[in-house]
Enzyme design. Sequence first.
Site, PDB file in Angstrom:
ATOM      1  N   SER A 254       0.964  -1.382  -0.059  1.00  0.00           N
ATOM      2  CA  SER A 254      -0.257   0.141   0.092  1.00  0.00           C
ATOM      3  C   SER A 254       1.059   1.213   0.041  1.00  0.00           C
ATOM      4  O   SER A 254       0.190   2.201  -0.429  1.00  0.00           O
ATOM      5  CB  SER A 254      -0.942  -0.042   1.360  1.00  0.00           C
ATOM      6  OG  SER A 254      -0.179   0.049   2.533  1.00  0.00           O
TER       7      SER A 254
ATOM      8  N   ASP B 178      -1.862   8.428   8.075  1.00  0.00           N
ATOM      9  CA  ASP B 178      -2.626   7.963   8.965  1.00  0.00           C
ATOM     10  C   ASP B 178      -2.008   6.791   9.837  1.00  0.00           C
ATOM     11  O   ASP B 178      -0.831   7.215  10.280  1.00  0.00           O
ATOM     12  CB  ASP B 178      -3.849   7.010   8.147  1.00  0.00           C
ATOM     13  CG  ASP B 178      -3.049   5.920   7.194  1.00  0.00           C
ATOM     14  OD1 ASP B 178      -1.879   5.817   7.373  1.00  0.00           O
ATOM     15  OD2 ASP B 178      -3.664   5.563   6.040  1.00  0.00           O
TER      16      ASP B 178
ATOM     17  N   HIS C 270       0.847   5.039   6.837  1.00  0.00           N
ATOM     18  CA  HIS C 270       1.304   5.473   5.727  1.00  0.00           C
ATOM     19  C   HIS C 270       1.855   6.858   6.198  1.00  0.00           C
ATOM     20  O   HIS C 270       1.239   7.742   6.890  1.00  0.00           O
ATOM     21  CB  HIS C 270       0.518   5.339   4.761  1.00  0.00           C
ATOM     22  CG  HIS C 270      -0.028   4.227   4.334  1.00  0.00           C
ATOM     23  ND1 HIS C 270      -1.372   3.775   5.021  1.00  0.00           N
ATOM     24  CD2 HIS C 270       0.392   3.084   3.757  1.00  0.00           C
ATOM     25  CE1 HIS C 270      -1.742   2.647   4.778  1.00  0.00           C
ATOM     26  NE2 HIS C 270      -0.621   1.941   4.074  1.00  0.00           N
TER      27      HIS C 270
END
Length: 333
Positions: free
Chosen positions: A7, A298, A301
């Site tokens: 991600s 967040d 990340h």
Amino acid sequence: MFVFGDSLVDNGNNNYLDSIAKSNYYPYGIDFFEGPTGRFCNGKTVIDGMCDLLGLPYLPAHANPNLNFSKLLAGVNYASAAGGILDVTGTFLGGRYSLKQQVLNFEEDLTEIKASFSHEDDYNKFLSKSIVVMVLGSNDYINNYLLPTLYTSSYTYTPEQYANLLLNEYTRQILAILSLGIRKFLLAGVGPLGCIPNQRASSTGSTDQCVGQVNQMVGYFNRGLRSLVKQLNTDHPGSVFLYGNTFDALEDILGNPTKYGFTVIDEGCCGVGRNHGQITCLPFAIPCTERDEYIFWDAFHPTEAVNMILAKRAYTGPPDDIYPINLQQLAQL
């Protein structure tokens, strides 16, 4: 440039239609592409920063149904949120592409690319000039080893044994890509996972402190990856492998935040209950307004501001940042 990862560098491979919707969720991200952003960030990922520095177009997702031959030639992003080096990593989160599947997707695209070249020498030259960037390993800890209620890996393997397990599978997939004709690789190490808001909040200690035990686990993997890069360069003299020292670069930012313009190092800018570090940024949640002052977007990340620093350090950095040469030098070979 062809990208494999999780991600941190994903741009919409898990669910293309859903990622298009996410790109329109105010105030997240910017739709740089003709399709989705799908990013876990407030803007550009480190791969986007590398594209800017290399003068490349932003890379489309492999899952993009509008991906055509001309776009394939400029590069493709195969990264998948929740994807890991191990096939079992992140299975509880639903559909995702593991590294093995990402490599199979790459092979599928190469078949189409090869068919378009009239001469095999031209195709081989195309491959030799292409760069593969691999950003993997974080999920194999966050969504596997550090979840003892869902995975038995932490009971089965010591941290050092688990790092070796990851590196053995990683090596198999790297060699599979190498066998296809790619000659330039950048392998990014795992960052200090013990310092992300998720791990700070999961610790029984103070959230003001990084979780040293987690960073030690990651250290086994990173040292092994750097050694692997040295070995690959020795064993394959016609190829070049780089090691990106993500851990030390992020540790430098965390240890000297004001030097880089950051004021918040221990919580994410976005996410319901962001101080608790347990979730990603949800649609329509209200993030902080001072996004350039936050290291983390967040619970997991980094922000665009951090990604741009990492991209620049990879592009022009000294051997302490990227070994044995930097991305700019690799591109000129």
